[in-house]
Design an enzyme around this catalytic site. Structure first.
Site, mmCIF file in Angstrom:
data_model
loop_
_atom_site.group_PDB
_atom_site.id
_atom_site.type_symbol
_atom_site.label_atom_id
_atom_site.label_comp_id
_atom_site.label_asym_id
_atom_site.label_seq_id
_atom_site.Cartn_x
_atom_site.Cartn_y
_atom_site.Cartn_z
ATOM 1 N N LYS A 13 0.837 -1.211 0.000
ATOM 2 C CA LYS A 13 0.000 0.000 0.000
ATOM 3 C C LYS A 13 0.872 1.261 0.000
ATOM 4 O O LYS A 13 0.619 2.205 -0.740
ATOM 5 C CB LYS A 13 -0.943 0.032 1.226
ATOM 6 C CG LYS A 13 -1.801 -1.208 1.368
ATOM 7 C CD LYS A 13 -2.689 -1.165 2.600
ATOM 8 C CE LYS A 13 -1.946 -1.133 3.933
ATOM 9 N NZ LYS A 13 -1.195 -2.357 4.256
ATOM 10 N N ARG A 88 -9.255 1.132 9.194
ATOM 11 C CA ARG A 88 -8.861 -0.236 9.504
ATOM 12 C C ARG A 88 -9.908 -0.961 10.335
ATOM 13 O O ARG A 88 -9.708 -2.127 10.671
ATOM 14 C CB ARG A 88 -7.580 -0.175 10.336
ATOM 15 C CG ARG A 88 -6.317 -0.532 9.586
ATOM 16 C CD ARG A 88 -5.206 -0.203 10.547
ATOM 17 N NE ARG A 88 -4.041 -0.960 10.341
ATOM 18 C CZ ARG A 88 -2.981 -0.542 9.664
ATOM 19 N NH1 ARG A 88 -3.006 0.612 9.044
ATOM 20 N NH2 ARG A 88 -1.910 -1.287 9.600
ATOM 21 N N ARG A 127 11.791 -6.210 4.324
ATOM 22 C CA ARG A 127 11.699 -4.744 4.291
ATOM 23 C C ARG A 127 12.767 -4.118 5.186
ATOM 24 O O ARG A 127 12.998 -4.538 6.308
ATOM 25 C CB ARG A 127 10.327 -4.288 4.754
ATOM 26 C CG ARG A 127 10.234 -2.768 4.859
ATOM 27 C CD ARG A 127 8.837 -2.241 4.933
ATOM 28 N NE ARG A 127 8.076 -2.776 6.039
ATOM 29 C CZ ARG A 127 6.761 -2.600 6.183
ATOM 30 N NH1 ARG A 127 6.086 -1.931 5.272
ATOM 31 N NH2 ARG A 127 6.137 -3.107 7.216
ATOM 32 N N ARG A 161 12.028 -2.596 10.600
ATOM 33 C CA ARG A 161 11.020 -1.880 11.389
ATOM 34 C C ARG A 161 10.707 -2.723 12.620
ATOM 35 O O ARG A 161 10.597 -3.936 12.517
ATOM 36 C CB ARG A 161 9.759 -1.694 10.521
ATOM 37 C CG ARG A 161 9.125 -0.342 10.665
ATOM 38 C CD ARG A 161 8.085 -0.126 9.592
ATOM 39 N NE ARG A 161 6.798 -0.660 9.984
ATOM 40 C CZ ARG A 161 5.694 -0.517 9.256
ATOM 41 N NH1 ARG A 161 5.733 0.145 8.117
ATOM 42 N NH2 ARG A 161 4.553 -1.024 9.662
ATOM 43 N N ARG A 172 0.020 -8.798 13.790
ATOM 44 C CA ARG A 172 -0.561 -7.834 12.843
ATOM 45 C C ARG A 172 -1.465 -8.535 11.827
ATOM 46 O O ARG A 172 -2.520 -8.021 11.471
ATOM 47 C CB ARG A 172 0.559 -7.071 12.125
ATOM 48 C CG ARG A 172 1.237 -6.062 13.039
ATOM 49 C CD ARG A 172 2.565 -5.607 12.476
ATOM 50 N NE ARG A 172 2.448 -4.887 11.240
ATOM 51 C CZ ARG A 172 3.444 -4.772 10.347
ATOM 52 N NH1 ARG A 172 4.619 -5.343 10.592
ATOM 53 N NH2 ARG A 172 3.262 -4.096 9.246
HETATM 54 P P1 AP5 Z 1 4.926 -1.632 1.742
HETATM 55 O O1 AP5 Z 1 4.586 -0.811 0.542
HETATM 56 O O2 AP5 Z 1 5.709 -1.004 2.817
HETATM 57 O O3 AP5 Z 1 3.597 -2.364 2.300
HETATM 58 P P2 AP5 Z 1 2.394 -1.806 3.162
HETATM 59 O O4 AP5 Z 1 1.157 -2.447 2.642
HETATM 60 O O5 AP5 Z 1 2.430 -0.312 3.195
HETATM 61 O O6 AP5 Z 1 2.759 -2.469 4.546
HETATM 62 P P3 AP5 Z 1 2.803 -1.903 6.039
HETATM 63 O O7 AP5 Z 1 3.452 -2.988 6.835
HETATM 64 O O8 AP5 Z 1 3.440 -0.555 6.113
HETATM 65 O O9 AP5 Z 1 1.308 -1.800 6.347
HETATM 66 P P4 AP5 Z 1 0.660 -1.895 7.709
HETATM 67 O O10 AP5 Z 1 -0.723 -1.605 7.267
HETATM 68 O O11 AP5 Z 1 0.832 -3.090 8.514
HETATM 69 O O12 AP5 Z 1 1.476 -0.825 8.576
HETATM 70 P P5 AP5 Z 1 1.173 0.686 8.938
HETATM 71 O O13 AP5 Z 1 2.435 1.426 8.821
HETATM 72 O O14 AP5 Z 1 -0.022 1.196 8.227
HETATM 73 O O15 AP5 Z 1 5.693 -2.934 1.215
HETATM 74 C C1 AP5 Z 1 6.191 -3.888 2.114
HETATM 75 C C2 AP5 Z 1 7.554 -4.409 1.593
HETATM 76 O O16 AP5 Z 1 7.329 -5.096 0.366
HETATM 77 C C3 AP5 Z 1 8.578 -3.302 1.302
HETATM 78 O O17 AP5 Z 1 9.855 -3.772 1.603
HETATM 79 C C4 AP5 Z 1 8.441 -3.088 -0.216
HETATM 80 O O18 AP5 Z 1 9.658 -2.643 -0.798
HETATM 81 C C5 AP5 Z 1 8.078 -4.489 -0.689
HETATM 82 N N1 AP5 Z 1 7.211 -4.495 -1.866
HETATM 83 C C6 AP5 Z 1 6.259 -3.574 -2.191
HETATM 84 N N2 AP5 Z 1 5.659 -3.942 -3.343
HETATM 85 C C7 AP5 Z 1 6.250 -5.117 -3.729
HETATM 86 C C8 AP5 Z 1 6.072 -5.995 -4.852
HETATM 87 N N3 AP5 Z 1 5.167 -5.726 -5.794
HETATM 88 N N4 AP5 Z 1 6.836 -7.121 -4.925
HETATM 89 C C9 AP5 Z 1 7.740 -7.395 -3.971
HETATM 90 N N5 AP5 Z 1 7.983 -6.588 -2.881
HETATM 91 C C10 AP5 Z 1 7.239 -5.469 -2.784
HETATM 92 O O19 AP5 Z 1 0.749 0.543 10.484
HETATM 93 C C11 AP5 Z 1 1.686 0.236 11.499
HETATM 94 C C12 AP5 Z 1 0.979 0.265 12.839
HETATM 95 O O20 AP5 Z 1 0.454 1.581 13.096
HETATM 96 C C13 AP5 Z 1 -0.232 -0.663 12.970
HETATM 97 O O21 AP5 Z 1 0.135 -1.989 13.331
HETATM 98 C C14 AP5 Z 1 -1.034 0.038 14.083
HETATM 99 O O22 AP5 Z 1 -0.477 -0.203 15.365
HETATM 100 C C15 AP5 Z 1 -0.805 1.517 13.755
HETATM 101 N N6 AP5 Z 1 -1.848 2.030 12.841
HETATM 102 C C16 AP5 Z 1 -1.644 2.535 11.594
HETATM 103 N N7 AP5 Z 1 -2.810 2.905 11.044
HETATM 104 C C17 AP5 Z 1 -3.768 2.627 11.942
HETATM 105 C C18 AP5 Z 1 -5.186 2.767 11.922
HETATM 106 N N8 AP5 Z 1 -5.852 3.257 10.866
HETATM 107 N N9 AP5 Z 1 -5.858 2.371 13.045
HETATM 108 C C19 AP5 Z 1 -5.235 1.891 14.131
HETATM 109 N N10 AP5 Z 1 -3.888 1.723 14.202
HETATM 110 C C20 AP5 Z 1 -3.160 2.082 13.110
#
Ligand code: AP5
Length: 217
Positions: A13, A88, A127, A161, A172
């Site tokens: 994402k 979420r 990552r 991370r 998660r």
């Molecule tokens: P990446 O693009 O970083 O993936 P992502 O979907 O953004 O994954 P996240 O882990 O950041 O999402 P998340 O939803 O768990 O975490 P968030 O930060 O929102 O890609 C991942 C990896 O794959 C990278 O290394 C990339 O290079 C690679 N990649 C990308 N595309 C690829 C492809 N096509 N092929 C191969 N490799 C590829 O949330 C973190 C924490 O914050 C949560 O756990 C929670 O505690 C809190 N939080 C955030 N938002 C909320 C909310 N709305 N409500 C409550 N708590 C929240």
């Protein structure tokens, strides 16, 4: 273009959201990035959020809703926005709907990033994030670039991370299934709003599919 990027941890994402934002000239707001920045700065919000994030649990709905309200109130979101990692929970989706209604607008699309779980685990374990500029890389698997232990952009050290450790990734993924997956049914009620993206393939391949899905060619 008012778009939500929805999907499990590691689905791409953030990666695709950045490319889409650049391509379409609309701002992207990632609640995870906003919260990590608050943790890094040691603000009151950061201290509150940290204990949830470290465990892989969700930060309370009212906290993240407040962040999104603030982000959307900024002038730059007037002509569109991309939300990454928000909503979420159904309560967050309801809050967002009310927020947009009050602004006289609505979502155009919710893109669901579909990726098999073994691929998610593999992406998260590969990552690496720059401890200084925050750039995100993959240790040799997204087919875009070879990355060593230093950030190609600024030279700072690349780090795993905190919540990408295997035990936290398991939490998660469980939290995603228990709390976020229900949004597929919630948004599925609105015809044509929910669009499924097969997010497997190279970053460029997935980007092409995403642009097609959003008629953004
Ligand atoms: P990446 O693009 O970083 O993936 P992502 O979907 O953004 O994954 P996240 O882990 O950041 O999402 P998340 O939803 O768990 O975490 P968030 O930060 O929102 O890609 C991942 C990896 O794959 C990278 O290394 C990339 O290079 C690679 N990649 C990308 N595309 C690829 C492809 N096509 N092929 C191969 N490799 C590829 O949330 C973190 C924490 O914050 C949560 O756990 C929670 O505690 C809190 N939080 C955030 N938002 C909320 C909310 N709305 N409500 C409550 N708590 C929240």
């Amino acid at each position: 273009m008012n778009v939500v990027l929805l999907g499990p941890p590691g689905a791409g994402k953030g990666t695709q959201g950045d490319l889409l934002s650049e391509r379409c000239g609309v701002p992207k707001y990632a609640t995870g990035d906003i919260l990590r920045e608050a943790v890094r700065r040691g603000t009151r919000l950061g201290r509150e959020a940290q204990r949830y994030m470290e465990q892989g649990e969700l930060v309370p709905d009212e906290v993240v809703l407040g962040l999104v309200r603030e982000a959307l109130a900024s002038g730059e979101a007037q002509d569109g926005f991309i939300l990454d990692g928000f909503p979420r929970t159904v309560a967050q989706a309801e809050g967002l709907e009310a927020l947009l209604e009050a602004r006289g607008t609505a979502l155009d699309a919710v893109v669901f990033f579909s990726v098999p779980e073994d691929e998610l685990v593999q992406r998260l374990s590969s990552r690496r994030v720059c401890g200084d500029c925050g750039a995100v890389y993959s240790v040799g698997s997204d087919g875009r670039r070879d990355v060593g232990s230093r950030c190609p952009a600024c030279g700072a050290k690349l780090e795993l991370r905190d919540d990408d450790r295997p035990e936290t990734v398991r939490v998660r993924l469980r939290v995603y299934r228990e709390k976020t997956e229900a949004l597929l049914g919630w948004y599925g009620r609105h015809e044509e709003m929910l669009r499924e993206l097969d997010a497997v393939g190279t970053v460029e391949e997935v980007q092409k599919k995403l642009l097609n899905l959003l008629d953004c060619t």
